[in-house]
Design a protein around this motif. Structure first.
Motif, PDB file in Angstrom:
ATOM      1  N   VAL A 324      19.459 -27.126 -24.756  1.00 31.40           N
ATOM      2  CA  VAL A 324      20.129 -26.356 -23.713  1.00 31.40           C
ATOM      3  C   VAL A 324      19.152 -25.341 -23.134  1.00 31.40           C
ATOM      4  CG1 VAL A 324      22.484 -26.570 -24.599  1.00 31.40           C
ATOM      5  CG2 VAL A 324      21.006 -24.755 -25.461  1.00 31.40           C
ATOM      6  N   LYS A 325      19.447 -24.888 -21.919  1.00 32.11           N
ATOM      7  CA  LYS A 325      18.726 -23.785 -21.321  1.00 32.11           C
ATOM      8  C   LYS A 325      19.347 -22.475 -21.802  1.00 32.11           C
ATOM      9  CE  LYS A 325      15.682 -25.766 -18.546  1.00 32.11           C
ATOM     10  NZ  LYS A 325      14.223 -25.517 -18.663  1.00 32.11           N
ATOM     11  N   VAL A 326      18.508 -21.462 -22.026  1.00 30.76           N
ATOM     12  CA  VAL A 326      18.960 -20.186 -22.560  1.00 30.76           C
ATOM     13  C   VAL A 326      18.289 -19.048 -21.788  1.00 30.76           C
ATOM     14  CG1 VAL A 326      18.929 -18.687 -24.599  1.00 30.76           C
ATOM     15  CG2 VAL A 326      19.383 -21.125 -24.864  1.00 30.76           C
ATOM     16  N   ASP A 327      19.083 -18.015 -21.456  1.00 37.84           N
ATOM     17  CA  ASP A 327      18.528 -16.821 -20.815  1.00 37.84           C
ATOM     18  C   ASP A 327      17.715 -16.011 -21.816  1.00 37.84           C
ATOM     19  OD1 ASP A 327      19.895 -17.530 -18.560  1.00 37.84           O
ATOM     20  OD2 ASP A 327      21.469 -16.012 -18.765  1.00 37.84           O
ATOM     21  N   LEU A 328      16.771 -15.244 -21.290  1.00 41.81           N
ATOM     22  CA  LEU A 328      15.988 -14.324 -22.110  1.00 41.81           C
ATOM     23  C   LEU A 328      16.166 -12.922 -21.551  1.00 41.81           C
ATOM     24  CD1 LEU A 328      13.964 -14.173 -24.476  1.00 41.81           C
ATOM     25  CD2 LEU A 328      12.122 -14.454 -22.806  1.00 41.81           C
ATOM     26  N   GLY A 329      16.701 -12.011 -22.369  1.00 40.92           N
ATOM     27  CA  GLY A 329      16.856 -10.630 -21.950  1.00 40.92           C
ATOM     28  C   GLY A 329      15.508  -9.925 -21.890  1.00 40.92           C
ATOM     29  N   ARG A 330      15.401  -8.929 -21.003  1.00 39.50           N
ATOM     30  CA  ARG A 330      14.121  -8.236 -20.830  1.00 39.50           C
ATOM     31  C   ARG A 330      14.372  -6.745 -20.580  1.00 39.50           C
ATOM     32  NH1 ARG A 330      10.502  -9.971 -15.747  1.00 39.50           N
ATOM     33  NH2 ARG A 330      12.445  -9.318 -14.703  1.00 39.50           N
ATOM     34  N   PHE A 331      13.505  -5.888 -21.151  1.00 44.23           N
ATOM     35  CA  PHE A 331      13.525  -4.465 -20.807  1.00 44.23           C
ATOM     36  C   PHE A 331      12.107  -4.024 -20.470  1.00 44.23           C
ATOM     37  CE2 PHE A 331      13.099  -4.832 -25.372  1.00 44.23           C
ATOM     38  CZ  PHE A 331      12.183  -3.852 -25.760  1.00 44.23           C
ATOM     39  N   THR A 332      11.980  -3.269 -19.388  1.00 41.49           N
ATOM     40  CA  THR A 332      10.674  -2.808 -18.908  1.00 41.49           C
ATOM     41  C   THR A 332      10.717  -1.307 -18.637  1.00 41.49           C
ATOM     42  OG1 THR A 332      11.340  -3.412 -16.662  1.00 41.49           O
ATOM     43  CG2 THR A 332      10.012  -5.003 -17.859  1.00 41.49           C
ATOM     44  N   PRO A 333       9.669  -0.594 -19.067  1.00 42.21           N
ATOM     45  CA  PRO A 333       8.512  -1.087 -19.820  1.00 42.21           C
ATOM     46  C   PRO A 333       8.890  -1.452 -21.241  1.00 42.21           C
ATOM     47  CG  PRO A 333       8.439   1.292 -19.679  1.00 42.21           C
ATOM     48  CD  PRO A 333       9.596   0.864 -18.812  1.00 42.21           C
ATOM     49  N   THR A 488      14.400  -0.281 -17.331  1.00 41.05           N
ATOM     50  CA  THR A 488      15.233  -1.274 -16.639  1.00 41.05           C
ATOM     51  C   THR A 488      15.497  -2.441 -17.588  1.00 41.05           C
ATOM     52  OG1 THR A 488      14.331  -0.703 -14.468  1.00 41.05           O
ATOM     53  CG2 THR A 488      15.412  -2.836 -14.675  1.00 41.05           C
ATOM     54  N   VAL A 489      16.761  -2.827 -17.681  1.00 37.14           N
ATOM     55  CA  VAL A 489      17.154  -3.976 -18.510  1.00 37.14           C
ATOM     56  C   VAL A 489      17.689  -5.056 -17.575  1.00 37.14           C
ATOM     57  CG1 VAL A 489      18.546  -4.761 -20.458  1.00 37.14           C
ATOM     58  CG2 VAL A 489      17.807  -2.370 -20.352  1.00 37.14           C
ATOM     59  N   ASP A 490      17.132  -6.270 -17.667  1.00 39.21           N
ATOM     60  CA  ASP A 490      17.602  -7.373 -16.834  1.00 39.21           C
ATOM     61  C   ASP A 490      17.424  -8.686 -17.580  1.00 39.21           C
ATOM     62  OD1 ASP A 490      14.873  -7.726 -16.726  1.00 39.21           O
ATOM     63  OD2 ASP A 490      14.688  -7.442 -14.552  1.00 39.21           O
ATOM     64  N   LYS A 491      17.449  -9.814 -16.856  1.00 43.35           N
ATOM     65  CA  LYS A 491      17.402 -11.129 -17.489  1.00 43.35           C
ATOM     66  C   LYS A 491      16.350 -12.010 -16.835  1.00 43.35           C
ATOM     67  CE  LYS A 491      20.474 -12.705 -19.739  1.00 43.35           C
ATOM     68  NZ  LYS A 491      21.892 -13.021 -19.546  1.00 43.35           N
ATOM     69  N   LEU A 492      15.827 -12.942 -17.616  1.00 41.83           N
ATOM     70  CA  LEU A 492      15.059 -14.072 -17.104  1.00 41.83           C
ATOM     71  C   LEU A 492      15.952 -15.301 -17.261  1.00 41.83           C
ATOM     72  CD1 LEU A 492      11.532 -13.377 -18.668  1.00 41.83           C
ATOM     73  CD2 LEU A 492      12.298 -12.894 -16.341  1.00 41.83           C
ATOM     74  N   PRO A 493      16.652 -15.692 -16.194  1.00 41.51           N
ATOM     75  CA  PRO A 493      17.643 -16.774 -16.325  1.00 41.51           C
ATOM     76  C   PRO A 493      17.011 -18.097 -16.736  1.00 41.51           C
ATOM     77  CG  PRO A 493      17.968 -15.543 -14.289  1.00 41.51           C
ATOM     78  CD  PRO A 493      16.637 -15.123 -14.848  1.00 41.51           C
ATOM     79  N   GLU A 494      17.614 -18.736 -17.740  1.00 40.83           N
ATOM     80  CA  GLU A 494      17.210 -20.073 -18.206  1.00 40.83           C
ATOM     81  C   GLU A 494      15.717 -20.162 -18.483  1.00 40.83           C
ATOM     82  OE1 GLU A 494      18.798 -23.219 -15.804  1.00 40.83           O
ATOM     83  OE2 GLU A 494      20.691 -22.179 -15.465  1.00 40.83           O
ATOM     84  N   ALA A 495      15.185 -19.088 -19.054  1.00 45.56           N
ATOM     85  CA  ALA A 495      13.741 -19.041 -19.321  1.00 45.56           C
ATOM     86  C   ALA A 495      13.351 -19.877 -20.530  1.00 45.56           C
ATOM     87  CB  ALA A 495      13.309 -17.591 -19.533  1.00 45.56           C
ATOM     88  N   LEU A 496      14.311 -20.212 -21.397  1.00 42.80           N
ATOM     89  CA  LEU A 496      14.017 -20.934 -22.631  1.00 42.80           C
ATOM     90  C   LEU A 496      14.700 -22.291 -22.650  1.00 42.80           C
ATOM     91  CD1 LEU A 496      14.533 -18.228 -25.407  1.00 42.80           C
ATOM     92  CD2 LEU A 496      12.407 -19.443 -24.946  1.00 42.80           C
ATOM     93  N   THR A 497      14.037 -23.248 -23.273  1.00 47.78           N
ATOM     94  CA  THR A 497      14.669 -24.512 -23.647  1.00 47.78           C
ATOM     95  C   THR A 497      14.748 -24.530 -25.169  1.00 47.78           C
ATOM     96  OG1 THR A 497      13.836 -25.701 -21.717  1.00 47.78           O
ATOM     97  CG2 THR A 497      14.476 -27.022 -23.628  1.00 47.78           C
TER      98      THR A 497
END
Length: 505
Positions: A324-333, A488-497
């Motif tokens: 499946v495709k999976v989102d990856l959460g991200r926080f910057t910096p 900032t907290v956001d997402k990388l949509p479907e970044a993982l398989t």
């Protein structure tokens, strides 16, 4: 010493007392069945059934079975044991507080039962319905609803306990049948409150194909040696996937080893807890290879939300190339001067990072769950609310939680994600104020999309946090780091398989 004989059939003047409020025709047929069972020879039962009946007193037999199941370490077995005990508790409460008081039926007359079959200590409660049968059926049904394999092992014992109540003369057959029916109903009532894994939607979406790697060919699996079950898990992976390359490494070598493994194989495998899976997910996303997860930590939230509980689950997914495709959460910096940090489960500010730090310090000495309880008490007793700005507005917060995808309820509290690629952050905020423990509990029970003076929940694609003091702790997937200033907290949509086992019908 002899006892005066008792009539096998009560006089007509006392018939209503002996039926205990049951319809006379049913009561007569039930006594007739009991007389047949009492006079019948039960081959091999004399050495087993009375002992089994006594062992089931007060549910001790079933509590022992639940403990043995939990001790296997299998998540499915632990869930089945817990569901069985919960079903037993509901059935026992129903029988003892409602059913037995509604129909006050006397016990069978013992003169029809051979003395060697009778219990040494006779029960004094009313006969209808059978509490032992209710508990046995409730436990067996609850276990089977969660795990058919364990249910098949428990069912013959439960049937024998129910039969023993007629064999030893303490219940009529009708008492046993009705008690068992109440037990089955209690198990289904518990399932209505807390769904089984089979009732949940298929974990993860959208479906995608990944390279099929039968036997683990071209797969490199990195095992975190700090995991308490590292040696056993590594051995299990080697047995299930004989063609895979399995590398065991120390925690301080983990990031470099995962990066190298992601470059050298067609897929990256990882065995460890959520913190280890976090690092593997970052490496897999960076190098564009699919990720195979083998749960090896204490909680394993990410693996369980994918439907992965055992090494064999991932092995089946690799065999079929199911992913499946999976989102990856991200926080910057990110932490420690990095451009960004990532999370597959959760990101949080406030009291939780300190709780994680204390739990990790104490868990090697007293275990993870006791350490978590003690850390929560220590943190809530001495911490102050976090001062920060959320989308430009100042707030005092006990907790800010951002989940990678929406957490749904599994029973009374949110605990499970059905969709790991929804593009959303599940944001929960517990406002500052008195009684932080009660505020956190209220927020947990309220679930998503709620607002009150104590807490709030929103579904967002991006979250801006500012005015963070120097060395403000953050927790992400069980890891703790320090940041300051704007975030900032956001997402990388479907970044993982990610490999996911085929859904079983």
């Amino acid at each position: 010493m002899s006892f005066p004989s008792q009539p096998s059939e009560p006089p007509a003047t006392t018939r209503s007392f002996w039926t205990g409020g049951l319809p006379r025709r049913l009561s007569d047929k039930d006594r007739a069945l009991f007389q047949v069972a009492a006079g019948r020879n039960w081959p091999g039962a004399r050495a087993v059934l009375p002992r089994l009946s006594r062992a089931a007193d007060h549910g001790l037999l079933w509590f022992g079975a639940a403990a043995a199941m939990a001790a296997t370490g299998s998540p499915r077995a632990r869930r089945a044991a817990l569901r069985g005990v919960a079903s037993l508790a509901l059935a026992s409460a129903t029988v003892n507080t409602v059913a037995k008081r509604s129909v006050r039926r006397p016990r069978p007359i013992l003169e029809m039962v051979p003395l060697v079959r009778q219990l040494k200590s006779q029960p004094i409660t009313t006969s209808f319905p059978s509490g032992h049968s209710a508990s046995a059926a409730a436990f067996a049904t609850g276990v089977a609803l969660e795990s058919l394999g364990w249910g098949a092992l428990v069912a013959p014992v439960a049937f024998s306990v129910a039969a023993s109540r007629v064999y030893t003369g303490v219940h009529y057959p009708g008492d046993v049948v009705v008690g068992a029916a109440l037990g089955v109903g209690a198990a289904f009532a518990v399932r209505g409150l807390v769904p089984t894994r089979r009732q949940l939607p298929a974990p993860g979406r959208p479906y995608t194909e990944a390279p099929a790697l039968p036997g683990g060919e071209h797969l490199v699996v990195v095992v975190n040696e700090a995991s308490g079950t590292a040696a056993a898990k590594a051995s299990a992976v080697r047995d299930a996937l004989p063609l895979a390359e399995v590398i065991e490494c120390a925690p301080d070598e983990l990031t470099a080893t995962l990066d190298k493994a992601a470059r050298s194989g067609r897929a990256l495998g990882v065995c460890g807890g959520d913190g280890t899976v976090n690092r593997a997910a970052v490496a897999a996303a960076r190098h564009g290879v699919p990720l195979a997860v083998f749960p090896g930590g204490t909680l394993n939230h990410f693996a369980y939300d994918l439907g992965i509980e055992e090494v064999q689950d991932t092995a089946r997914a690799l065999e079929a190339g199911d992913a499946v495709k999976v989102d990856l959460g991200r926080f910057t910096p990110g932490p420690d001067g990095a451009a960004a940090g990532y999370f597959v489960n959760t990101f949080s500010l406030g009291v939780y990072p300190e709780l994680v730090r204390l739990r990790e310090r104490w868990s090697p000495r007293i275990g993870s769950w006791p350490a978590g309880v003690l850390a929560a008490y220590e943190v809530l007793r001495g911490e102050r609310p976090l001062e920060a700005e959320v989308h430009g507005e100042p707030h005092a917060l006990w907790l800010l939680f951002a989940g990678n995808c929406i957490y749904q309820r599994l029973g009374p509290a949110p605990a499970h994600r059905y969709d790991l690629a929804d593009g959303l952050l599940d944001v929960r905020v517990v406002h500052g104020g008195r009684l932080p423990g009660l505020r956190l509990l209220a927020a947990a029970l309220a679930g998503p999309l709620s607002r009150s003076p104590v807490h709030a929940a929103r579904r967002l694609r991006r979250l801006r946090i500012g005015a963070l003091a120097p060395r403000t702790p953050v927790a992400y997937d069980g890891e703790v780091a320090h940041i300051e200033g704007e975030l900032t907290v956001d997402k990388l949509p479907e970044a993982l398989t990610v490999y996911r086992p085929p859904v079983r019908a």
